[in-house]
Design a protein around this motif. Structure first.
Motif, PDB file in Angstrom:
ATOM      1  N   PHE A 103       1.003  -1.040  -0.020  1.00  0.00           N
ATOM      2  CA  PHE A 103      -0.332   0.068   0.208  1.00  0.00           C
ATOM      3  C   PHE A 103       0.916   1.693   0.269  1.00  0.00           C
ATOM      4  O   PHE A 103       1.952   1.104   0.550  1.00  0.00           O
ATOM      5  N   ASP A 104       0.405   2.498  -0.324  1.00  0.00           N
ATOM      6  CA  ASP A 104       0.899   3.563  -0.395  1.00  0.00           C
ATOM      7  C   ASP A 104       0.673   4.887   0.117  1.00  0.00           C
ATOM      8  O   ASP A 104       0.730   5.746   0.619  1.00  0.00           O
ATOM      9  N   ASP A 105      -0.592   4.078   0.859  1.00  0.00           N
ATOM     10  CA  ASP A 105      -1.096   5.026   2.142  1.00  0.00           C
ATOM     11  C   ASP A 105      -2.626   4.506   2.876  1.00  0.00           C
ATOM     12  O   ASP A 105      -2.724   3.169   2.365  1.00  0.00           O
ATOM     13  N   ILE A 106      -3.179   4.699   3.962  1.00  0.00           N
ATOM     14  CA  ILE A 106      -4.069   4.322   4.565  1.00  0.00           C
ATOM     15  C   ILE A 106      -5.382   4.743   4.366  1.00  0.00           C
ATOM     16  O   ILE A 106      -5.682   5.793   4.462  1.00  0.00           O
ATOM     17  N   PRO A 107      -6.458   4.216   3.620  1.00  0.00           N
ATOM     18  CA  PRO A 107      -8.269   4.660   3.404  1.00  0.00           C
ATOM     19  C   PRO A 107      -8.882   4.791   5.001  1.00  0.00           C
ATOM     20  O   PRO A 107      -8.186   3.498   5.802  1.00  0.00           O
ATOM     21  N   TYR A 108      -9.317   5.152   4.883  1.00  0.00           N
ATOM     22  CA  TYR A 108     -10.195   5.213   5.730  1.00  0.00           C
ATOM     23  C   TYR A 108     -11.559   4.489   5.383  1.00  0.00           C
ATOM     24  O   TYR A 108     -11.930   4.521   4.385  1.00  0.00           O
ATOM     25  N   LEU A 109     -12.158   3.740   6.953  1.00  0.00           N
ATOM     26  CA  LEU A 109     -12.030   2.150   6.271  1.00  0.00           C
ATOM     27  C   LEU A 109     -14.445   3.082   5.741  1.00  0.00           C
ATOM     28  O   LEU A 109     -14.684   2.510   5.461  1.00  0.00           O
TER      29      LEU A 109
ATOM     30  N   GLU B 129     -10.436   7.187  -1.317  1.00  0.00           N
ATOM     31  CA  GLU B 129     -10.245   5.956  -0.611  1.00  0.00           C
ATOM     32  C   GLU B 129     -10.460   4.677  -1.034  1.00  0.00           C
ATOM     33  O   GLU B 129      -8.905   4.369  -1.084  1.00  0.00           O
ATOM     34  N   LEU B 130     -11.037   4.396  -1.967  1.00  0.00           N
ATOM     35  CA  LEU B 130     -10.532   2.632  -2.330  1.00  0.00           C
ATOM     36  C   LEU B 130      -9.308   2.874  -3.475  1.00  0.00           C
ATOM     37  O   LEU B 130      -8.909   2.146  -3.586  1.00  0.00           O
ATOM     38  N   SER B 131      -9.446   4.122  -4.082  1.00  0.00           N
ATOM     39  CA  SER B 131      -8.117   4.089  -5.103  1.00  0.00           C
ATOM     40  C   SER B 131      -6.799   4.815  -4.602  1.00  0.00           C
ATOM     41  O   SER B 131      -6.335   3.922  -4.947  1.00  0.00           O
ATOM     42  N   ARG B 132      -6.709   4.588  -3.003  1.00  0.00           N
ATOM     43  CA  ARG B 132      -5.532   4.297  -2.596  1.00  0.00           C
ATOM     44  C   ARG B 132      -5.070   3.056  -2.140  1.00  0.00           C
ATOM     45  O   ARG B 132      -3.766   3.149  -1.775  1.00  0.00           O
ATOM     46  N   GLY B 133      -5.833   1.950  -2.672  1.00  0.00           N
ATOM     47  CA  GLY B 133      -4.854   0.023  -2.363  1.00  0.00           C
ATOM     48  C   GLY B 133      -4.348   0.076  -4.546  1.00  0.00           C
ATOM     49  O   GLY B 133      -3.619  -0.637  -3.613  1.00  0.00           O
ATOM     50  N   ARG B 134      -4.838   0.917  -4.538  1.00  0.00           N
ATOM     51  CA  ARG B 134      -3.444   1.006  -5.897  1.00  0.00           C
ATOM     52  C   ARG B 134      -4.523  -0.216  -6.876  1.00  0.00           C
ATOM     53  O   ARG B 134      -3.656  -1.431  -7.079  1.00  0.00           O
TER      54      ARG B 134
END
Length: 408
Positions: free
Chosen positions: A38-44, A388-393
């Motif tokens: 991951f490059d970032d932490i999504p907000y659940l 947020e979903l896009s933070r998972g690449r």
């Protein structure tokens, strides 16, 4: 009716496997982001709202949505299967300390099936089992590490651990150890779930028989005869050959050719479907940076059960026209190929579309330039929220594994 049927990227979607984002993303920390890809932490909370919007769009379009967590929870209702599943999961998690393993299994025994699966996916913090002491030298050396079992935040990208091709699957060997546990869920679902256990599901690739890697984002079905596969950061050429040796010689299938695309082994281009997806019979999205770097190899049946492999000496458009039997091909460049816009939107999966019917796709809202170009090319675009979903690449295609599509 065969429980699996996928012979096109664009045929009307009837049944799909998703995983609703879970507490595994709340166990991401800055220190382990890179290792967990991951490059970032999504907000659940927001990620779940976005994922629910994705699922609702699909169900509103008549697609049956099934969830990974529900499917495997149903599988482990059988006590013997549950015990086997737990043991294999702990093995692949590298949990071999006898004392810690016994404590974890005792804790698991107190959980119902859904809670068990959710805990496995979310990861297990040491503070959740305060009675665990340092049982071995290994435990003592890792005593500052906060997890007994690592979280599995990549699970919402259900495209990768297995891939449906025709009436069978590739049960994949993931490139990274942190994702290899994900394939256990698919292995047990297709072996023991009521929808599949009395069927003979063909395995075009079996992770247990090889050390070479393949991931579902590198597997695209262009039509009932032609498959595109990516030689990428995550998929080895040797794995593609293994698939070809089984799939192209399968009497029950119609596939005759695999086009192997060699793409740059870069994080931004991790899978073929991050830079190339099919949106209609004759239309494709593509990231312009790969077009000039692409090598394409054609794989067909040779003599005496051998493969015939040739390097194609032509442009991508002409190769696609040749093997898909089309007079014209449209390659729609991510953000029109603009250096700045294309770089930004490809990073946010502007080229990663999920076709739910010919000329009808699901896309991320944030890729506005690419989405407008798709519309201008006659594609019906369904936009889902994506902060947020896009933070998972990974985009809509990454987040979905079709199980049944209508035949075109």
């Amino acid at each position: 009716m065969n429980p699996l049927n996928v012979r096109s990227e664009i045929a009307p979607l009837k049944k799909v496997l998703l995983h609703r984002v879970g507490k595994e993303v709340e166990n991401l920390t800055p220190d382990i982001l890179e290792r967990l890809l991951f490059d970032d932490i999504p907000y659940l909370e927001i990620a779940r709202q976005e994922h629910d919007a994705f699922a609702k769009l699909l169900t509103d379009k008549g697609v049956e949505v099934v969830y990974l967590e529900d499917q495997i929870a149903e599988v482990v209702k059988d006590r013997a299967v549950r015990a086997s599943f737990i043991n294999q999961f702990l093995d692949e998690a590298g949990l071999f300390s006898p004392g810690v393993r016994a404590a974890v299994k005792e804790y698991f025994s107190s959980l119902d099936n859904h809670a068990l699966i959710n805990t496995m996916m979310a990861g297990l913090r040491k503070k959740d089992l305060p009675q665990i002491a340092d049982y071995s030298l290994t435990d003592m050396l890792s005593s500052n590490y906060p997890f007994i079992l690592d979280p599995m935040p990549n699970l919402y990208f259900t495209r990768d651990p297995f891939a449906t091709i025709g009436s069978g699957i590739t049960l994949n060997h993931m490139r990274t150890d942190v994702r290899n546990r994900e394939t256990i869920f698919a292995e047990y679902i297709f072996k023991y779930h009521p929808d599949y256990k009395n069927q003979e599901i063909p395995l075009w690739f079996n992770k247990s028989n090889t050390s070479c890697s393949i991931e579902g984002g590198d597997e695209l079905i262009l039509n009932k005869k032609v498959i595109a596969m990516g030689i990428s950061q995550r998929t080895d050429a040797a794995a593609i050959e293994e698939v070809a040796k089984k799939l192209l010689f399968a009497e029950e299938e119609t596939f005759e050719r695999i086009l192997a695309f060699k793409i740059p082994a870069k994080r931004a281009f991790m899978h073929l479907d991050t830079v190339f997806t099919m949106v209609d019979h004759d239309k494709f999205t593509i990231h312009n940076q790969i077009e000039g770097q692409l090598k394409v190899f054609s794989i067909t049946k040779g003599s005496k059960n051998n493969l015939k492999i040739i390097e194609e000496e032509n442009t991508l458009a002409n190769i696609l026209k040749k093997y898909l039997g089309l007079d014209q091909i449209s390659l729609i460049k991510c953000a029109g190929g603009d250096q700045i816009d294309a770089g930004r939107e490809q990073w946010n999966d502007g080229s990663n579309t999920l076709a739910i019917a010919p000329g009808e796709v699901v896309v991320y809202s944030r890729n506005q330039v690419t989405n407008q170009l798709l519309k201008e090319n006659g594609i019906k675009v369904h936009v889902i929220p994506s902060s947020e979903l896009s933070r998972g690449r990974g985009g809509p295609r990454c987040m979905s594994m079709p199980l049944i599509r209508k035949d075109l």
